[in-house]
Structure formats: structure tokens, C-alpha cells
Design an enzyme around this catalytic site. Structure first.
Site, PDB file in Angstrom:
ATOM      1  N   GLY A 121     -47.928 -42.279  51.240  1.00  0.00           N
ATOM      2  CA  GLY A 121     -46.995 -41.966  50.009  1.00  0.00           C
ATOM      3  C   GLY A 121     -45.899 -42.731  51.372  1.00  0.00           C
ATOM      4  O   GLY A 121     -45.282 -42.030  51.308  1.00  0.00           O
ATOM      5  N   CYS A 171     -41.743 -39.654  23.158  1.00  0.00           N
ATOM      6  CA  CYS A 171     -41.819 -40.957  22.542  1.00  0.00           C
ATOM      7  C   CYS A 171     -43.102 -41.093  21.956  1.00  0.00           C
ATOM      8  O   CYS A 171     -42.866 -40.517  20.398  1.00  0.00           O
ATOM      9  CB  CYS A 171     -42.071 -41.908  23.566  1.00  0.00           C
ATOM     10  SG  CYS A 171     -41.405 -43.359  23.746  1.00  0.00           S
ATOM     11  N   PRO A 191     -57.204 -46.389  64.562  1.00  0.00           N
ATOM     12  CA  PRO A 191     -56.479 -47.748  63.181  1.00  0.00           C
ATOM     13  C   PRO A 191     -54.788 -47.502  63.631  1.00  0.00           C
ATOM     14  O   PRO A 191     -54.169 -49.095  63.205  1.00  0.00           O
ATOM     15  CB  PRO A 191     -56.827 -47.031  62.456  1.00  0.00           C
ATOM     16  CG  PRO A 191     -57.720 -45.776  62.990  1.00  0.00           C
ATOM     17  CD  PRO A 191     -57.843 -45.697  63.612  1.00  0.00           C
ATOM     18  N   THR A 192     -53.888 -46.348  64.393  1.00  0.00           N
ATOM     19  CA  THR A 192     -52.616 -46.996  63.850  1.00  0.00           C
ATOM     20  C   THR A 192     -52.184 -47.969  65.026  1.00  0.00           C
ATOM     21  O   THR A 192     -51.451 -48.947  64.980  1.00  0.00           O
ATOM     22  CB  THR A 192     -52.251 -45.744  64.330  1.00  0.00           C
ATOM     23  OG1 THR A 192     -52.477 -44.829  63.521  1.00  0.00           O
ATOM     24  CG2 THR A 192     -50.260 -46.036  64.849  1.00  0.00           C
ATOM     25  N   GLN A 193     -53.011 -47.676  66.185  1.00  0.00           N
ATOM     26  CA  GLN A 193     -52.983 -48.887  67.111  1.00  0.00           C
ATOM     27  C   GLN A 193     -53.336 -50.649  66.578  1.00  0.00           C
ATOM     28  O   GLN A 193     -52.170 -51.787  66.788  1.00  0.00           O
ATOM     29  CB  GLN A 193     -53.597 -48.279  68.286  1.00  0.00           C
ATOM     30  CG  GLN A 193     -53.718 -47.407  69.443  1.00  0.00           C
ATOM     31  CD  GLN A 193     -54.235 -47.146  70.389  1.00  0.00           C
ATOM     32  OE1 GLN A 193     -55.201 -48.268  70.899  1.00  0.00           O
ATOM     33  NE2 GLN A 193     -55.182 -46.448  70.049  1.00  0.00           N
ATOM     34  N   GLU A 248     -38.303 -36.772  31.083  1.00  0.00           N
ATOM     35  CA  GLU A 248     -39.001 -36.432  32.056  1.00  0.00           C
ATOM     36  C   GLU A 248     -38.224 -38.269  33.610  1.00  0.00           C
ATOM     37  O   GLU A 248     -37.848 -37.593  34.239  1.00  0.00           O
ATOM     38  CB  GLU A 248     -40.756 -36.889  32.204  1.00  0.00           C
ATOM     39  CG  GLU A 248     -41.233 -37.946  32.257  1.00  0.00           C
ATOM     40  CD  GLU A 248     -41.229 -38.525  30.537  1.00  0.00           C
ATOM     41  OE1 GLU A 248     -40.884 -38.143  29.669  1.00  0.00           O
ATOM     42  OE2 GLU A 248     -42.103 -39.864  30.203  1.00  0.00           O
ATOM     43  N   HIS A 296     -37.453 -40.730  27.183  1.00  0.00           N
ATOM     44  CA  HIS A 296     -38.186 -40.099  28.290  1.00  0.00           C
ATOM     45  C   HIS A 296     -37.281 -38.891  29.093  1.00  0.00           C
ATOM     46  O   HIS A 296     -36.564 -39.756  29.599  1.00  0.00           O
ATOM     47  CB  HIS A 296     -38.807 -40.846  29.181  1.00  0.00           C
ATOM     48  CG  HIS A 296     -40.189 -42.168  28.621  1.00  0.00           C
ATOM     49  ND1 HIS A 296     -41.191 -41.715  28.064  1.00  0.00           N
ATOM     50  CD2 HIS A 296     -39.841 -42.625  27.364  1.00  0.00           C
ATOM     51  CE1 HIS A 296     -42.004 -41.636  27.351  1.00  0.00           C
ATOM     52  NE2 HIS A 296     -41.207 -42.797  26.858  1.00  0.00           N
ATOM     53  N   LYS A 341     -58.282 -39.651  64.795  1.00  0.00           N
ATOM     54  CA  LYS A 341     -58.271 -40.767  65.691  1.00  0.00           C
ATOM     55  C   LYS A 341     -57.168 -41.307  65.461  1.00  0.00           C
ATOM     56  O   LYS A 341     -56.462 -41.781  64.359  1.00  0.00           O
ATOM     57  CB  LYS A 341     -59.749 -41.678  64.935  1.00  0.00           C
ATOM     58  CG  LYS A 341     -60.682 -41.423  64.778  1.00  0.00           C
ATOM     59  CD  LYS A 341     -61.205 -41.131  66.722  1.00  0.00           C
ATOM     60  CE  LYS A 341     -62.160 -41.018  67.190  1.00  0.00           C
ATOM     61  NZ  LYS A 341     -62.383 -40.759  68.276  1.00  0.00           N
TER      62      LYS A 341
HETATM   63  N1  GLN Z   1     -46.564 -47.503  21.449  1.00  0.00           N
HETATM   64  C1  GLN Z   1     -45.085 -46.392  21.138  1.00  0.00           C
HETATM   65  C2  GLN Z   1     -43.995 -46.987  20.623  1.00  0.00           C
HETATM   66  O1  GLN Z   1     -44.431 -47.986  21.633  1.00  0.00           O
HETATM   67  C3  GLN Z   1     -44.576 -45.656  22.670  1.00  0.00           C
HETATM   68  C4  GLN Z   1     -44.238 -46.287  23.323  1.00  0.00           C
HETATM   69  C5  GLN Z   1     -43.913 -44.502  24.665  1.00  0.00           C
HETATM   70  O2  GLN Z   1     -44.732 -43.846  24.385  1.00  0.00           O
HETATM   71  N2  GLN Z   1     -43.106 -45.097  25.796  1.00  0.00           N
HETATM   72  O3  GLN Z   1     -42.863 -47.331  20.389  1.00  0.00           O
END
Ligand code: GLN
Length: 543
Positions: free
Chosen positions: A16, A381, A189-191, A517, A515, A186
Site C-alpha cells: 500500500g 461504459c 526483514p525491515t533491517q 468513478e 467513467h 519481527k
Molecule cells: N469495450 C468497450 C469499448 O471499448 C467498453 C470499454 C469500457 O468499458 N471502458 O468501447
């Protein structure tokens, strides 16, 4: 003056480092400093765009259209600073640039070598495109000791010397495993990892120790003594309930204070304002209730392949004070008739982005289930494209509707777009174009039609969202689909590319070609996710 913080990782991968870097940047930002985060990846791919999401996780797309490492998503979510193309580099990119220069004859007859040519190119990347930033945090991908990270370590070692102590700091993130049989944490591993780092000439200034539980004082003292770091600079990074608590955890141990002291920046001048972090953590820990969203995808074996989506759904929960339980279902399961009952009990269905034919029919079945049963549906998408194919087949009577992504198709309701406008310029592609970096990528504007659901959700006429796809909903079918009840509620400003579809008669059914998100933040949940979760809550009152 810009200061540089270099973050390396040791012992094992997947500790992470991205989150650690993002959390530290967030702390500095909370003290009023301007920050920028960068990722240096040692693999040979020019960018992660061509890598399988199940191997490398999500490909994060920036506004300026770069396909980057998923850590850049953490950076954006934690700091709100939009990442740029210049914030992620790979060995492949560095070598491509150096070899192109060599072919042009730019090296004037010199023998081109890893040192100095590759290391110089890495240093140039680190220092480029920096203006007002107080701090640039550079995360080095991979683990110390890997062959491929050597040029990167050499470059940051040299930079430390060139910038001077007052402008460069090294952080090393390691693992302190808990041995059940010995009942101990332990430190060895860090050392070893620090020794390995010192072998290439880098002495860490701060050691960040990942462990299952908090590091007791004795272990801290041991690491301090054996790794040459003041005890206050040994920071414990235990597993915690939510990633949004990490900045608070670091701050409570004085990590930001120690960093500022190192740079000679008075600690008391700017106290960090962590109120918004505490508020988010509280909401995540104590939600009013829980709802279930079924995510019908393809790369469900590695949850990192949908990293931003997982986070955006949880942000949608934060906005509504609920915990979002995500039920990940492999789309292929729905290719048999009755498997669709797996969706019973879900208060919302989301079909995320994806590529290729495998699982497509399952996604179409999920979209149909959501439409017919009036369950909130969010298609992203590929999830929008499948929803449109579903509507074409089952509502508009275009029974052989499909996508040219799956081969020749008599009714290409979704098809390859060969030409489009981007910032006033025409971009062109065809079937023979390279796969890397050639999709419709990055931020595009979209106009929202009045009186539609999305117009109400965004409360704006024009929005900008990020894209990553090759195929588009075919505008030639618009009339037929509209007659069947589908509304094209968002279009590209030139009116050619369908960007959002919805069913006005459905409680909540939205498909977006972009997208969303990628732009959701814990402090600013994306409006579509907030609204979708809100609709799922409504739905749960009905059942
Ligand atoms: N496969 C689809 C395209 O290329 C959708 C791509 C995606 O969902 N990012 O248009």
C-alpha cells in the site's frame, strides 16, 4: 522552493505504498501546502493501458488522456489534485524516449547507457512540470532489491545529492510481520530491506512499518537503532478499518511534524485541519444502515481491477449515510436462464466497464432484469453499451442488435468509431490501429438534455467526464431506440456521440459512456453515485 519526497518499498509488494504516499500528501495539504504526487513504475510497458486488469489492476485515466497506474486514483481521491500525464512514468516510456532521441542523433555520437542517459531521463521526469508545488512526492514502484528498479533508485540517489538535504527526503515502507508461533512482530526483514537500500546509496529518513497491529515501543526502538533513524521517524502503519483513516493514523504519530522538522519548516505555523477526514471516517464507521448493490462484471477475481468503482460506490454510501455492500457477480453466470435470480435481493445493479465478448450476454441479461423488475440500474461504459443492446433487442425489435467489438454484426447498435472531435481537432482510428493509447481517452464535454434525470442530478447543462473506450453507441439507431422509450439524455457537444442514456419511466436507469468513478472523492461523492445509492435506498423501502 519545491521539496521532493521519495517513497520506496521493501520486503514484499502490495504494502500500500500508493495509499501511504497519498495519505502523507493529504496531511501536508491539510497544513496548507501545495502537493503533487508522482509514480515511477519499473515495468517495460509504455503505460499500463495494454495490461490485463486482472494482473495489474485498474487503469486510471487522467483528464489529459493518459492511461496510468491505479495509485494515481488514490492520489486524486486523497488530495483532490487532478493527476496529469506527467505524473506517471514507466521504464518502457523512458527507454522509448531515449531510443527515439538516439535515432534522431541527439546524443551526438555518445554511447547511450543506463547511467547517465536513462537515469538523466528519469531525473528530468521527476523535475519536469513543477511550478507552485511545495512538495512533490514520488513513489517508486516495485520492491527494493528488484533488478528493474535499480535505475530508478540510482536516479533518486543522484537527485538527493543534487538537490541537497534541504530539498530531498527518503521514506521507506516495509513490512513488520507478526509470527504467530513466536507471538512477536519481527523487525529483521525491515533491517535487511534498509541494508539493501543503503547498498545503492540511499539512507531512509523515515521508516514506515506496515504490520497487522500497532508497533510496540521496543520494536520501534530496535528499528531506530539498527536502521539509523531517530525513533520518532519510525512510524507504525497498522491495518485499519478504512483507508480514509490512514492520514489520521500517521498524524497521530507525528509523521507530518517529523517531515516538516526535517526540512526545517516550523511545525507550529500551520496546524493541519483534519476535520473533513474525521467526518468521513465517522460516516464510514457508523452508517445508518446497509444496502446491497450487485456489480455484474468480468474481472471480479481481482477487486483492484475496479478500484475506483469500489471507492466511488462507498462515496455514494457516505453521501447517503449508508454502508454499501458490494456483491460482485461474474457476468458469465447470467448466461444461463435462471441464474438471473442471483440478483434478487440486490437493491441496485451496476454493470461496470469491460472489454470483449466473454460475459457480454450475462451483462445484457442483468440489464434486462433491472429494467423489467424496476431495480435501479447503473451502466458504466460497457455497461451502457450492453443496456442499449438490450433495449434494441427487447424493446425496439432489433433482434440481431450487437456490438462490432464481438465481430461483424448485422445491426451494429454499438460500433467502432473511426473519427471524432477532440478539442476542435479530428482524431482518427481504424481496425488496424495499435491497441496502446488509441482509445477515446480523457476528458470530453457532454451536453445534458433539459428535463432529464441526469440534468437534475448534475444541476448543470454541460459536464466533463473521463473516457476510455473504443466503441460507441451508434447514433443511426437513435430514432428507433427513442421510439422504444430510451432517452438520449447526454450527447457530445457536436451531437454525434451518445454519452448518456436513461429510461424516464424507470425509477433509476442510467447508462453513461464515460467513467464517473474516476472523479469521485470521499469529500465530494460523484453526483451519479450519490443519486444511484439514494435510489437503491428508496428501492429497499419498497421490498
Ligand atoms: N469495450 C468497450 C469499448 O471499448 C467498453 C470499454 C469500457 O468499458 N471502458 O468501447
Amino acid at each position: 522552493m519545491t521539496r521532493f519526497v521519495f517513497i520506496t518499498g521493501g520486503v514484499v509488494s502490495s504494502l500500500g505504498k500508493g495509499l501511504a504516499s497519498a495519505s502523507l500528501a493529504a496531511l501536508l495539504q491539510a497544513r496548507g501546502y501545495n502537493v503533487r504526487l508522482r509514480k515511477l513504475d519499473p515495468y517495460i510497458n509504455v503505460d499500463p493501458g495494454t495490461m490485463s486488469p486482472t494482473q495489474h489492476g485498474e487503469v486510471f485515466v487522467t483528464d489529459d488522456g493518459a492511461e496510468t497506474d491505479l495509485d494515481l486514483g488514490h492520489y486524486e481521491r486523497f488530495t483532490g489534485v487532478a493527476a496529469r500525464r506527467t505524473d506517471n512514468i514507466t521504464t518502457g516510456r523512458i527507454y522509448t524516449d531515449v531510443i527515439e532521441k538516439e535515432r534522431r542523433g541527439d546524443y551526438l555520437g555518445a554511447t547511450v547507457q543506463v547511467i547517465p542517459h536513462i537515469t538523466d531521463a528519469i531525473k528530468e521526469f521527476i523535475l519536469a512540470d513543477v511550478e507552485e508545488e511545495d512538495f512533490v512526492l514520488c513513489e517508486i514502484g516495485g520492491t527494493v532489491g528488484d533488478i528493474e528498479s535499480l535505475p530508478f533508485l540510482e536516479a533518486i540517489r543522484q537527485l538527493g545529492n543534487e538537490l541537497g538535504r534541504e530539498r530531498a527526503l527518503y521514506i521507506h515502507l516495509t513490512l513488520v510481520p507478526y509470527l504467530k508461533s513466536a507471538g512477536e512482530l519481527k523487525t529483521k526483514p525491515t533491517q535487511h530491506s534498509v541494508t539493501e537500500l543503503q547498498r545503492v546509496g540511499i539512507r531512509p529518513d523515515i521508516i514506515l512499518c506496515r504490520s497487522e497491529c500497532a508497533l510496540p515501543p521496543e520494536e520501534r526502538a530496535k528499528i531506530s537503532q539498527l536502521c539509523n533513524v531517530p525513533a520518532d521517524n519510525v512510524i507504525s502503519a497498522p491495518d485499519i478499518e478504512t483507508i480514509y483513516e490512514v492520514p489520521i493514523c500517521y498524524h497521530d504519530q507525528g509523521m507530518d511534524r517529523q517531515l516538516l522538522r526535517y526540512f526545517g519548516l516550523a511545525d507550529d505555523e500551520r496546524k493541519p485541519n483534519l476535520k473533513r477526514w474525521r467526518r468521513v471516517v465517522k460516516r464510514i464507521r457508523k452508517p445508518e444502515r446497509e444496502i446491497t448493490i450487485a456489480v455484474v462484471g468480468k474481472y471480479t477475481s481481482l477487486i483492484d481491477s475496479y478500484k475506483s468503482l469500489v471507492e466511488a460506490l462507498s462515496h455514494g454510501g457516505i453521501a447517503n449515510n449508508v454502508r454499501v455492500r458490494q456483491k460482485w457477480i461474474d457476468a458469465e453466470i447470467f448466461e444461463s436462464e435462471d441464474a438471473v435470480h442471483q440478483l434478487d435481493g440486490a437493491e441496485g445493479i451496476l454493470v461496470p466497464g469491460g472489454f470483449g465478448e466473454r460475459g457480454a450476454e450475462g451483462k445484457i441479461a442483468a440489464a434486462r432484469f433491472a429494467r423489467e423488475r424496476r431495480v435501479p440500474y447503473f451502466g458504466i461504459c460497457f455497461g451502457m453499451q450492453m443496456a442499449v443492446i438490450e433495449a434494441a433487442r427487447n424493446l425496439a425489435g432489433i433482434t440481431s442488435a450487437g456490438s462490432t467489438e464481438f465481430g461483424d454484426c448485422p445491426e451494429p447498435v454499438v460500433g467502432l468509431l473511426t473519427e471524432w472531435l477532440h478539442g476542435g481537432q479530428v482524431e482518427r482510428r481504424d481496425h488496424d490501429t495499435d491497441l496502446g493509447g488509441t482509445m477515446r481517452l480523457g476528458a470530453y464535454e457532454c451536453e445534458l438534455r433539459p428535463k432529464t434525470r441526469v440534468r437534475k442530478i448534475y444541476r448543470k447543462k454541460r459536464i466533463s467526464e473521463r473516457h476510455r473506450h473504443r466503441y460507441e453507441v451508434n447514433i443511426r439507431y437513435r430514432k428507433q431506440l427513442e421510439k422504444a422509450g430510451l432517452c438520449f439524455s447526454g450527447m457530445s457537444p457536436d451531437g454525434v456521440l451518445p454519452e448518456i442514456i436513461e429510461f424516464p419511466e424507470h425509477p433509476w436507469y442510467v447508462g453513461v459512456q464515460f467513467h464517473p468513478e474516476l472523479k469521485s472523492r470521499p469529500f465530494e461523492p460523484h453526483p451519479l453515485f450519490a443519486s444511484f445509492i439514494g435510489a437503491a435506498i428508496e428501492q429497499s423501502h419498497l421490498v
